[in-house]
Design an enzyme around this catalytic site. Structure first.
Site, PDB file in Angstrom:
ATOM      1  CB  CYS A 162      -0.874  -0.034   1.248  1.00 42.22           C
ATOM      2  SG  CYS A 162      -1.603   1.531   1.717  1.00 42.22           S
TER       3      CYS A 162
ATOM      4  CB  CYS B 233      -3.151  -0.192   5.561  1.00 43.37           C
ATOM      5  SG  CYS B 233      -4.232  -0.297   4.123  1.00 43.37           S
TER       6      CYS B 233
END
Length: 193
Positions: free
Chosen positions: A83, A154
């Site tokens: 990410c 995340c």
């Protein structure tokens, strides 16, 4: 096919990891951490190798003449990415469908194109679109559809900490933009084991 980072660059990255480990309160001279900065530098170089690849080299003349016009589907290509917002892993599966326009591509090349876009700092939405558009461009297909389902650390290990969440992104081009019938056919293929 993939250009390697120089040893000098790897060593510079390792120095940054060493500084980060120290800044979070760890003892970088502790036995278990002595080699961690170099290991982490080599790992980040590996998982971001997409930056140092070329899609034309990946395809490497694996586009072939094909007279058929029915959909080609490759499903459940696993991917691993990072990410770009938190530099935490996200991973999952990509399925690709395309309608040939006189050409097909070697099936392994589709998996390599998925890796090409996954192996970099990324967001799933962009990655899905990039995979769709490169296949459309390189094959000049009648249409391409790409579905990606990913799990994002995340979201799982920080922030909202939702363990069972998954994200699905879909990108279409060409005839898939205007044909619910083709999209339905693609999703029916995906639902069969």
């Amino acid at each position: 096919m993939s250009k390697e980072l120089s040893q000098e660059t790897i060593e510079k990255i390792a120095e940054h990891y060493k500084a980060i480990i120290s800044l979070i309160g760890e003892d970088v001279t502790r036995e278990g951490l002595l080699k961690t900065p170099m290991r982490a530098a080599k790992a980040i170089a590996y998982v971001t190798r997409g930056y140092r690849q070329d899609p034309d080299e990946i395809i490497n003349n694996a586009i072939f003449t094909h007279e058929g016009s029915r959909m080609v589907v490759v499903k459940d290509i696993e991917f691993y990415s990072l990410c770009e917002h938190h530099i935490l892993p996200f991973f999952g599966r990509v399925s690709v469908g395309y309608i040939p326009n006189g050409k097909t591509i070697g099936l392994s090349k589709l998996a390599r194109l998925v890796d090409y876009y996954a192996r970099r700092l990324q967001v799933q939405e962009r990655m899905t679109a990039q995979i769709c558009h490169v296949i459309m461009e390189k094959l000049q297909a009648k249409g391409v559809i790409v579905v990606c389902t990913g799990e994002h650390l995340c979201m799982k290990m920080r922030g909202v900490e939702k363990q069972d969440s998954a994200t699905t992104t879909i990108e279409t081009s060409g005839v898939f933009n205007d044909s619910a019938v083709l999209c339905d056919e693609f999703f029916k293929v995906l639902s069969h084991q």
